[in-house]
Motif scaffolding. Structure first.
Motif, short mmCIF file in Angstrom:
data_model
loop_
_atom_site.label_atom_id
_atom_site.label_comp_id
_atom_site.label_asym_id
_atom_site.label_seq_id
_atom_site.Cartn_x
_atom_site.Cartn_y
_atom_site.Cartn_z
N GLN A 24 0.83 -1.20 0.00
CA GLN A 24 0.00 0.00 0.00
C GLN A 24 0.87 1.26 0.00
OE1 GLN A 24 -2.41 0.19 3.52
NE2 GLN A 24 -3.52 2.00 2.85
N TYR A 25 2.04 1.20 0.61
CA TYR A 25 2.86 2.39 0.80
C TYR A 25 3.98 2.56 -0.22
CZ TYR A 25 0.48 2.30 5.30
OH TYR A 25 -0.47 2.27 6.26
N ILE A 26 4.66 1.48 -0.56
CA ILE A 26 5.79 1.57 -1.49
C ILE A 26 5.52 0.66 -2.68
CG2 ILE A 26 8.28 1.22 -1.81
CD1 ILE A 26 8.60 1.69 1.21
N GLN A 27 5.44 1.28 -3.85
CA GLN A 27 5.14 0.56 -5.08
C GLN A 27 6.42 0.27 -5.85
OE1 GLN A 27 1.88 -0.30 -5.73
NE2 GLN A 27 1.53 0.61 -3.71
N THR A 28 6.44 -0.86 -6.54
CA THR A 28 7.55 -1.21 -7.41
C THR A 28 7.21 -0.77 -8.83
OG1 THR A 28 8.05 -3.18 -6.10
CG2 THR A 28 8.93 -3.12 -8.35
N GLU A 29 8.12 -0.06 -9.44
CA GLU A 29 8.01 0.28 -10.86
C GLU A 29 8.96 -0.68 -11.56
OE1 GLU A 29 5.82 2.38 -12.12
OE2 GLU A 29 5.13 3.02 -10.13
N MET A 30 8.42 -1.75 -12.09
CA MET A 30 9.22 -2.85 -12.65
C MET A 30 10.30 -2.35 -13.61
SD MET A 30 8.15 -5.49 -11.11
CE MET A 30 8.83 -6.83 -12.05
N GLY A 31 11.52 -2.80 -13.36
CA GLY A 31 12.64 -2.46 -14.21
C GLY A 31 13.19 -1.06 -14.02
N VAL A 32 12.58 -0.28 -13.11
CA VAL A 32 13.00 1.11 -12.92
C VAL A 32 13.42 1.37 -11.48
CG1 VAL A 32 12.33 3.53 -13.13
CG2 VAL A 32 11.42 1.84 -14.74
N GLY A 33 12.50 1.16 -10.53
CA GLY A 33 12.79 1.45 -9.14
C GLY A 33 11.56 1.37 -8.27
N TYR A 34 11.50 2.23 -7.26
CA TYR A 34 10.40 2.23 -6.30
C TYR A 34 9.87 3.65 -6.12
CZ TYR A 34 12.31 -2.31 -4.95
OH TYR A 34 12.77 -3.61 -4.96
N ARG A 35 8.61 3.73 -5.70
CA ARG A 35 8.04 5.04 -5.36
C ARG A 35 7.15 4.89 -4.14
NH1 ARG A 35 2.69 5.80 -6.81
NH2 ARG A 35 1.93 4.23 -8.24
N MET A 36 7.18 5.91 -3.30
CA MET A 36 6.31 5.98 -2.14
C MET A 36 4.98 6.52 -2.63
SD MET A 36 6.08 5.75 1.32
CE MET A 36 7.74 5.82 1.97
N THR A 37 3.92 5.87 -2.23
CA THR A 37 2.59 6.32 -2.62
C THR A 37 2.37 7.72 -2.07
OG1 THR A 37 1.83 4.05 -2.51
CG2 THR A 37 0.15 5.74 -2.57
N GLY A 38 1.86 8.61 -2.91
CA GLY A 38 1.56 9.96 -2.47
C GLY A 38 0.38 9.96 -1.52
N GLU A 39 0.29 10.95 -0.65
CA GLU A 39 -0.79 11.03 0.34
C GLU A 39 -2.15 10.94 -0.32
OE1 GLU A 39 -0.47 14.26 3.05
OE2 GLU A 39 1.67 13.93 3.35
N GLU A 40 -2.29 11.55 -1.50
CA GLU A 40 -3.59 11.55 -2.16
C GLU A 40 -3.98 10.17 -2.66
OE1 GLU A 40 -0.40 12.03 -5.11
OE2 GLU A 40 -0.83 13.08 -3.26
N GLU A 41 -3.01 9.25 -2.73
CA GLU A 41 -3.29 7.89 -3.22
C GLU A 41 -3.64 6.93 -2.11
OE1 GLU A 41 -0.51 6.52 -6.35
OE2 GLU A 41 0.49 8.44 -6.00
N LEU A 42 -3.41 7.29 -0.85
CA LEU A 42 -3.68 6.38 0.26
C LEU A 42 -5.14 6.35 0.60
CD1 LEU A 42 -0.67 7.03 2.63
CD2 LEU A 42 -1.06 5.06 1.20
#
Length: 90
Positions: free
Chosen positions: A72-90
């Motif tokens: 829910q909090y940290i998404q994998t961008e396959m082949g690129v890296g990771y991103r923290m879900t923005g507050e508006e997405e939670l």
């Protein structure tokens, strides 16, 4: 340095904390594997196998997520890296 989820403190190792901190400073933005490796393990780690990063991320998800298989909090961008879900997405 403290991280809490649902009002409960979560113990993270120094490297785990650094990864979460880097992602949290730029929610919604993808940080590449190389950048995370360089920022956490130093300039000579960029371009190397990112297995240590994946292991740390699995540990972070076990500690932070209700269901680590569906983060829910940290998404994998396959082949690129990771991103923290923005507050508006939670």
């Amino acid at each position: 340095h403290q991280v809490s989820v649902g009002g409960k403190n979560v113990h993270l190792t120094q490297n785990e904390y650094r990864i979460v901190e880097l992602l949290a400073r730029q929610p919604g933005r993808v940080l590449t594997y190389d950048r995370l490796m360089r920022e956490v393990w130093g300039p000579y780690s960029a371009g190397t196998d990112n297995k240590i990063l994946r292991v740390n991320m699995a540990n972070i998800r076990r500690k932070l997520e209700v269901n680590p298989a569906e983060p829910q909090y940290i998404q994998t961008e396959m082949g690129v890296g990771y991103r923290m879900t923005g507050e508006e997405e939670l």
